[in-house]
Structures are given as structure tokens and as C-alpha cells.
Write an enzyme that holds these catalytic residues in place. Structure first.
Site, short mmCIF file in Angstrom:
data_model
loop_
_atom_site.label_atom_id
_atom_site.label_comp_id
_atom_site.label_asym_id
_atom_site.label_seq_id
_atom_site.Cartn_x
_atom_site.Cartn_y
_atom_site.Cartn_z
N ASP A 84 0.81 -1.22 0.00
CA ASP A 84 0.00 0.00 0.00
C ASP A 84 0.85 1.27 0.00
O ASP A 84 1.91 1.34 0.63
CB ASP A 84 -0.90 -0.01 1.24
N HIS A 85 0.35 2.30 -0.70
CA HIS A 85 0.96 3.64 -0.72
C HIS A 85 2.45 3.59 -1.03
O HIS A 85 3.28 4.15 -0.31
CB HIS A 85 0.69 4.37 0.59
N GLY A 212 -8.75 6.15 4.05
CA GLY A 212 -9.13 6.97 5.20
C GLY A 212 -10.48 6.60 5.77
O GLY A 212 -11.20 7.44 6.30
N SER A 214 -11.36 4.89 8.42
CA SER A 214 -11.56 4.84 9.87
C SER A 214 -12.33 6.05 10.38
O SER A 214 -12.98 5.98 11.43
CB SER A 214 -10.21 4.76 10.59
N ASN A 233 -10.34 0.69 2.67
CA ASN A 233 -9.08 0.58 3.41
C ASN A 233 -9.26 1.06 4.85
O ASN A 233 -9.79 2.14 5.08
CB ASN A 233 -7.99 1.42 2.75
N THR A 236 -6.26 3.03 10.93
CA THR A 236 -6.28 3.68 12.24
C THR A 236 -7.27 3.03 13.21
O THR A 236 -6.99 2.94 14.41
CB THR A 236 -6.61 5.18 12.07
#
Length: 288
Positions: A84-85, A212, A214, A233, A236
């Protein structure tokens, strides 16, 4: 069972107008919790290792990746492994030899023409290796400690026309879109732009991904899946579950020195959160 392929899981989810849950993992406890939670839900799942997690593991991808592969192969549900990322081309090139079937190549910080060119180059290489590749257009803020972009800042939201052209010009297999969420949120107060999401789903021919997540309330997640998100995804929320549980244990047992008891409680807390989130994405009821 054999390691699953992210692309196959996501394609099936998109065709069914459902979403696959993808959880970012940092420790072996994260890996075990995600698999246990998915098994409890009876659902396939994606384990995600981010470039930041690799940096935390002293720049070494293989130790955590090998552990994740072994755990996935022993799971009772299909489990895929996703990198990821990724910004580092060196790390990108490690993916196919470490058990990853997919990569999120992140050039979203670059101006649109540079993002397109860099992503197209990454896609050409990845596809030649049999990797499925995700990219991002717009900017899902809050990464690396940076504040989230204002909702009306240039580039803060994904433009549907640009998204359609970006997918055509790069050949990516999935697209992460910026529709109001932000990384590293510890409150569930993000408001998604569902009208924009529906426009994106109408013109982008590949599955859409929400980063993002969460910070998004359950009702927002359920609606996002209904409006076209096929991969969600989460990172957190797991970390909050783990740290909260460990903190409570250490507060109640200040004399403790054996890490196994608090880590086990943290692992259990994360597993429950995985099961809960999978249920939300499936349209089940949960806490608001």
C-alpha cells in the site's frame, strides 16, 4: 488455503456491488487479528502492508510479508496481500517476490500530468510482472502526519472527467478517489460526497477504492458501498482498538512486564473491530 489475488477478490466485489475490506497491518498481531476477524465474519479479506510500515520495520519488507503469507495460507477464508501507498520504485519491484498480488502506487502528490506519467510507467512494469495495480487521483489528506486538505482546496476532490482520462491513460486496475475522507482520523466525523462518488462510479470503468475509512461513520461506509466503492481501506481503527486495549491493561496492571497478556487483548480487540467493519460493509447493523 492458497493465497488469494486482490484483483480477483475486488473484481468479484465490484460485480456484486459489494466491497472487500482491506486492513493495514504493522505487526504479526495485526495480521493474526485481521485473519481471525475475517474468519469470524466468514469473509475474504485483504492484508495491506504500507511503505510506512516497511520503514517502521527498518526498511525490510520480507519479514512481515513472509509472516503474512504463511498466516494467509493457513486461514479458513481467502486472504490476499497488498502493498500500500508505494512511492519507492525499489519497493515496488520487491512486491512480486514477496507474495503480493497487488500494489497501490501513490504518485498523487504530483501535479496531474506527472502523476499520470509516473503511474503509467509503474503500471507497465507491474502488469508485466502479473501485478494488479491501484492508484490515487485527488488527495486523501492526513498521510504522514500532514493535515487533511480543506474540502474545497484544489486537488482535494477527484474530478470525474480527470478520473476517466487518468484510468484510460494509465491502465490502472483500480482507483482510489478523494471524496471527503482523510487518513489517520481518530474521530468518525468525515462526511463523504456521495453525489461526487456516484458521478465517479458512472464514468470510471475500474473498481473504486476508499482510503481513510476509519474516520467515516458506519452509515457513510454502507452508503459508499451502495454508491460504488468496492474496496475499503482501514488502518487507524485497528490501531485505536489495539492501543486502547493495551493502555487499559497497563493502567490496571502497572506491575506487568510480560507483553503477551496486553498484546493478546490488543489482538482480540482488533479482531472484533475487523468482524464489525466487515459486517458494516455487508450492510449489517452496528453502532453508529
Amino acid at each position: 488455503m492458497p493465497l488469494a489475488a486482490t484483483g480477483a477478490l475486488l473484481t468479484r466485489a465490484a460485480e456484486a456491488r459489494s466491497a472487500i475490506a482491506a486492513f493495514n497491518v504493522i505487526t504479526l498481531e495485526h495480521v493474526e487479528a485481521v485473519i481471525a476477524g475475517a474468519e469470524a465474519a466468514g469473509s475474504p479479506v485483504v492484508l495491506q502492508v504500507s511503505e510506512n510500515a516497511v520503514k517502521f520495520r527498518q526498511g525490510r519488507l520480507l519479514p512481515l510479508a513472509r509472516a503474512a503469507v504463511t498466516a494467509a495460507e493457513q486461514a479458513e477464508v481467502p486472504v490476499a496481500l497488498h502493498l500500500d501507498h508505494v512511492r519507492s520504485d525499489t519497493l515496488l519491484r520487491e512486491a512480486p517476490h514477496a507474495g503480493f498480488s497487488s500494489v497501490m502506487y501513490d504518485a498523487s502528490r504530483l501535479p496531474y500530468p506527472d502523476n499520470l506519467a509516473a503511474t503509467a510507467t509503474a503500471v507497465d512494469w507491474a502488469h508485466a510482472q502479473g501485478l494488479w495495480i491501484e492508484a490515487e487521483l485527488g488527495e486523501v489528506g492526513g498521510k504522514d502526519g500532514r493535515p487533511a486538505l480543506d474540502a474545497h482546496a484544489p486537488g482535494a476532490r477527484t474530478d470525474p472527467d480527470e478520473a476517466r482520462d487518468f484510468v484510460a491513460g494509465t491502465g490502472v486496475d483500480a482507483l482510489a478517489v478523494a471524496i471527503g475522507s482523510a487518513h489517520a482520523m481518530t474521530t468518525r466525523t468525515a462526511t463523504l460526497d456521495h453525489e461526487l462518488l456516484r458521478r465517479l462510479a458512472g464514468v470510471v470503468p475500474v473498481p473504486l477504492v476508499l482510503h481513510g475509512s476509519s474516520g467515516v461513520p458506519d452509515t457513510g461506509l454502507t452508503a459508499a458501498v451502495a454508491d460504488g466503492i468496492a474496496k475499503v481501506n482501514v488502518g487507524t481503527a485497528l490501531n485505536m482498538a489495539m492501543i486502547g486495549s493495551v493502555r487499559r491493561f497497563l493502567t490496571e496492571h502497572p506491575e506487568a512486564v510480560d507483553p503477551r497478556a496486553p498484546l493478546d487483548l490488543g489482538r482480540q480487540a482488533m479482531a472484533r473491530e475487523v468482524t464489525r467493519i466487515i459486517g458494516v460493509l455487508a450492510g449489517g447493523t452496528s453502532r453508529a
